[in-house]
Design an enzyme around this catalytic site. Structure first.
Site, PDB file in Angstrom:
ATOM      1  N   MET A 139       0.847  -1.200   0.000  1.00  0.00           N
ATOM      2  CA  MET A 139       0.000   0.000   0.000  1.00  0.00           C
ATOM      3  C   MET A 139       0.880   1.247   0.000  1.00  0.00           C
ATOM      4  O   MET A 139       1.874   1.291   0.716  1.00  0.00           O
ATOM      5  CB  MET A 139      -0.899  -0.003   1.239  1.00  0.00           C
ATOM      6  CG  MET A 139      -1.788  -1.251   1.349  1.00  0.00           C
ATOM      7  SD  MET A 139      -2.789  -1.231   2.834  1.00  0.00           S
ATOM      8  CE  MET A 139      -3.550  -2.844   2.759  1.00  0.00           C
TER       9      MET A 139
ATOM     10  N   HIS B  10       0.086  -8.122  -3.923  1.00  0.00           N
ATOM     11  CA  HIS B  10      -1.135  -7.356  -4.196  1.00  0.00           C
ATOM     12  C   HIS B  10      -0.781  -5.870  -4.133  1.00  0.00           C
ATOM     13  O   HIS B  10      -0.594  -5.323  -3.043  1.00  0.00           O
ATOM     14  CB  HIS B  10      -2.192  -7.729  -3.149  1.00  0.00           C
ATOM     15  CG  HIS B  10      -3.478  -6.974  -3.239  1.00  0.00           C
ATOM     16  ND1 HIS B  10      -4.420  -6.985  -2.234  1.00  0.00           N
ATOM     17  CD2 HIS B  10      -3.981  -6.156  -4.207  1.00  0.00           C
ATOM     18  CE1 HIS B  10      -5.444  -6.214  -2.595  1.00  0.00           C
ATOM     19  NE2 HIS B  10      -5.192  -5.702  -3.769  1.00  0.00           N
TER      20      HIS B  10
HETATM   21  C1  DX5 Z   1      -6.850  -5.343   2.527  1.00  0.00           C
HETATM   22  C2  DX5 Z   1      -5.890  -6.397   2.049  1.00  0.00           C
HETATM   23  C3  DX5 Z   1      -6.227  -7.787   2.551  1.00  0.00           C
HETATM   24  C4  DX5 Z   1      -6.253  -7.926   4.060  1.00  0.00           C
HETATM   25  C5  DX5 Z   1      -7.014  -9.186   4.445  1.00  0.00           C
HETATM   26  O1  DX5 Z   1      -6.733  -4.196   1.763  1.00  0.00           O
HETATM   27  O2  DX5 Z   1      -5.816  -6.414   0.642  1.00  0.00           O
HETATM   28  O3  DX5 Z   1      -5.336  -8.730   1.981  1.00  0.00           O
HETATM   29  O4  DX5 Z   1      -4.964  -7.960   4.568  1.00  0.00           O
HETATM   30  O5  DX5 Z   1      -7.120  -9.255   5.841  1.00  0.00           O
HETATM   31  P1  DX5 Z   1      -8.449  -9.795   6.540  1.00  0.00           P
HETATM   32  O6  DX5 Z   1      -8.537 -11.261   6.170  1.00  0.00           O
HETATM   33  O7  DX5 Z   1      -8.191  -9.601   8.006  1.00  0.00           O
HETATM   34  O8  DX5 Z   1      -9.604  -9.007   6.032  1.00  0.00           O
HETATM   35 ZN    ZN Z   2      -4.694  -8.125  -0.229  1.00  0.00          ZN
END
Ligand code: DX5
Ligand code: ZN
Length: 219
Positions: free
Chosen positions: A36, A65
């Site tokens: 991010m 991601h």
């Molecule tokens: C959120 C991320 C997810 C997050 C998932 O923006 O892309 O990968 O870490 O975490 P949980 O399973 O706790 O929602």
């Molecule tokens: Zn994610």
């Protein structure tokens, strides 16, 4: 077999080595790495330097991601750091086709992600060029949020679409708010890969949690 991708965003950042060892002990299929930039989403997390360091800890597939405004600028450094697959957000790019080609030229798998409010039509022109679609079932930016129920319909629509176009080799990966209580609904909707963060790392026994998710099957 459903694939499980623990998201290390919910792990203890002061000890990522142990977090990866837990993922390997649980036979996780992917390690999900949330990047991010505090621009595309209101949070700042992991960069290529961290990925490079943890690459030596585990041989498991690194599923990166990218929740960033300019993914193209980061491709080479994540490729060098040891990513196996890179997923970018369709909302962040003007020319997805050339970005897909660039990721493929780095010998990496390609995924496209879409936020909850983004319709599937935005990605359908690219389905035959990619390896996975990452459906966000929370607004991207943080772990520990609640699953958005309307995601189930979107997952199933995409599942039907991939079957219709004989593209079922394209994985449907779902990310956000997945817990043991709702995982079966997500699998029955058509998911192939479950990203799980707090549902694994906020539990006393993460390895056992991974096993429990892996034991879930289409009912
Ligand atoms: C959120 C991320 C997810 C997050 C998932 O923006 O892309 O990968 O870490 O975490 P949980 O399973 O706790 O929602
Ligand atoms: Zn994610």
């Amino acid at each position: 077999m459903i694939k499980i991708a623990p998201s290390i965003l919910s792990a203890d950042f002061s000890d990522l080595r142990s977090a990866l060892n837990l993922c390997d002990a649980g036979m996780a299929d992917y390690i999900h790495i949330d990047v991010m930039d505090n621009h595309f989403v209101p949070n700042l997390t992991i960069g290529p330097a961290v990925v490079k360091s943890i690459r030596f800890v585990s041989k498991t597939y690194f599923d990166v991601h990218l929740m960033v405004t300019n993914p193209r600028r980061l491709l080479n450094s994540f490729a060098k750091a040891g990513a196996n697959g890179i997923t970018f957000h369709i909302e962040a790019v003007d020319n997805p086709g050339s970005l897909i080609d660039q990721i493929k030229s780095l010998k990496l798998e390609v995924g496209i992600s879409l936020k909850p409010a983004t319709p599937l039509e935005k990605i359908t022109p690219f389905l035959d060029q990619i390896d996975r679609v990452l459906i966000m079932s929370v607004e991207p930016g943080f772990g520990g949020q609640n699953f958005i129920e309307s995601s189930l319909e979107k997952i199933n629509l995409l599942h039907q679409m991939l079957l219709k176009y004989k593209l079922d080799r394209v994985e449907i990966e779902v990310d956000g708010g997945i817990k043991l209580e709702n995982a079966l609904d997500v699998i029955n909707a058509g998911a192939d890969v479950l990203v799980v963060g707090s549902g694994i790392f906020k539990n006393d026994d993460p390895v056992n949690q991974i096993n429990k998710f892996k034991e879930l099957q289409l009912s």
